[in-house]
Scaffold this motif. Structure first.
Motif, short mmCIF file in Angstrom:
data_model
loop_
_atom_site.label_atom_id
_atom_site.label_comp_id
_atom_site.label_asym_id
_atom_site.label_seq_id
_atom_site.Cartn_x
_atom_site.Cartn_y
_atom_site.Cartn_z
N HIS A 4 -16.73 -1.39 10.49
CA HIS A 4 -18.18 -0.21 10.37
C HIS A 4 -19.18 -0.58 10.71
O HIS A 4 -20.55 -0.33 10.59
CB HIS A 4 -18.51 0.32 8.82
CG HIS A 4 -16.79 1.01 9.10
ND1 HIS A 4 -16.32 2.83 9.48
CD2 HIS A 4 -15.40 0.97 8.39
CE1 HIS A 4 -15.52 3.07 9.38
NE2 HIS A 4 -14.82 2.27 8.53
N GLY A 5 -19.28 -2.24 10.84
CA GLY A 5 -20.32 -3.50 11.18
C GLY A 5 -20.82 -3.40 10.58
O GLY A 5 -22.20 -3.13 10.49
N ILE A 6 -21.14 -3.21 8.97
CA ILE A 6 -21.72 -2.80 7.84
C ILE A 6 -21.55 -4.72 6.98
O ILE A 6 -20.28 -4.92 7.08
CB ILE A 6 -21.24 -1.65 6.68
CG1 ILE A 6 -21.75 -0.48 8.24
CG2 ILE A 6 -22.12 -2.02 5.80
CD1 ILE A 6 -21.54 1.12 6.47
N ARG A 7 -22.39 -5.13 6.77
CA ARG A 7 -21.78 -6.16 5.66
C ARG A 7 -22.57 -6.22 4.33
O ARG A 7 -23.72 -4.81 4.11
CB ARG A 7 -23.40 -7.64 6.60
CG ARG A 7 -23.18 -7.90 7.69
CD ARG A 7 -22.05 -8.71 8.27
NE ARG A 7 -21.50 -9.58 9.39
CZ ARG A 7 -20.47 -8.98 9.93
NH1 ARG A 7 -19.67 -8.49 9.30
NH2 ARG A 7 -20.34 -9.93 11.34
N THR A 8 -22.25 -6.79 3.61
CA THR A 8 -22.54 -6.51 1.76
C THR A 8 -23.67 -8.03 1.78
O THR A 8 -23.31 -9.17 2.40
CB THR A 8 -21.04 -6.40 1.18
OG1 THR A 8 -20.31 -7.66 1.16
CG2 THR A 8 -20.13 -5.41 1.61
N THR A 9 -24.24 -7.60 0.81
CA THR A 9 -24.24 -8.38 -0.13
C THR A 9 -22.98 -9.57 -0.57
O THR A 9 -21.70 -9.23 -0.56
CB THR A 9 -24.71 -8.34 -1.77
OG1 THR A 9 -24.41 -7.56 -2.17
CG2 THR A 9 -25.86 -7.10 -1.55
N ASP A 10 -23.48 -10.79 -1.01
CA ASP A 10 -22.61 -11.98 -1.31
C ASP A 10 -22.42 -11.39 -2.99
O ASP A 10 -22.89 -10.23 -3.89
CB ASP A 10 -23.72 -13.30 -1.71
CG ASP A 10 -23.86 -14.10 -0.72
OD1 ASP A 10 -23.11 -13.76 0.17
OD2 ASP A 10 -24.96 -15.03 -1.17
N GLN A 11 -21.02 -11.53 -3.67
CA GLN A 11 -20.46 -10.81 -4.92
C GLN A 11 -21.35 -11.31 -5.83
O GLN A 11 -21.87 -12.55 -5.68
CB GLN A 11 -19.40 -11.24 -5.03
CG GLN A 11 -18.55 -10.84 -5.74
CD GLN A 11 -17.07 -11.05 -6.45
OE1 GLN A 11 -16.60 -12.50 -6.56
NE2 GLN A 11 -15.89 -10.21 -6.49
N LYS A 12 -21.82 -10.86 -6.37
CA LYS A 12 -23.00 -10.44 -8.17
C LYS A 12 -21.92 -10.29 -9.29
O LYS A 12 -21.71 -9.30 -9.12
CB LYS A 12 -23.67 -9.07 -8.16
CG LYS A 12 -25.10 -9.64 -6.29
CD LYS A 12 -25.49 -10.67 -5.99
CE LYS A 12 -26.80 -10.22 -4.90
NZ LYS A 12 -27.57 -11.50 -4.72
#
Length: 144
Positions: free
Chosen positions: A74-82
């Motif tokens: 989907h070409g979607i990036r997430t934040t780093d894991q919190k």
């Protein structure tokens, strides 16, 4: 596409402009209704808006598999894991602008108190402990 491909939901019905999805293997909290509204504002923070919608992942492995699908399919990036003490989370905005969270079930809410006493006392993140008295002073009583 994100609900079905990443989160494992299946379409189970349509009525008018509403499409209902259900997460496989769930009894409670596994239904998402999407209403097609046509030209509408993108999701954004503010009064009258939902801050975010959280979805479950059993553990880090499942969470990172979802993160990879988001990026690759989907070409979607997430934040780093919190690290949220009771669970670990990734965040991203879905194509309509709504903030989504993927939160692990682990380590769980019993990391700092026994299951038998869950909910009997207020737990605060370490950064808010110095303000405990002020926070408790404005909380409504919910149980006797």
């Amino acid at each position: 596409a994100i609900l079905t491909d990443v989160f494992g939901f299946s379409e189970i019905g349509r009525e008018g402009s509403t499409v209902r999805f259900k997460a496989d293997g769930t009894e409670i909290g596994g239904i998402v209704d999407i209403r097609v509204a046509g030209d509408f504002l993108r999701g954004r923070q503010g009064g009258g808006s939902v801050h975010h919608i959280a979805f479950r992942a059993a553990d880090d492995e499942a969470e990172f598999a979802m993160m990879r699908k988001l990026a690759e399919n989907h070409g979607i990036r997430t934040t780093d894991q919190k690290d949220r003490n009771y669970f670990r989370s990734l965040y991203f905005r879905e194509p309509g602008g709504v903030l989504f969270e993927i939160a692990t079930d682990i380590p769980g809410f019993a990391v700092d108190e026994p299951v038998s006493s869950l909910g009997q006392s207020l737990k605060l993140p370490p950064q808010y402990e110095p303000r405990r008295k002020d926070i408790e002073a404005v909380l409504p009583a919910i149980a006797a």
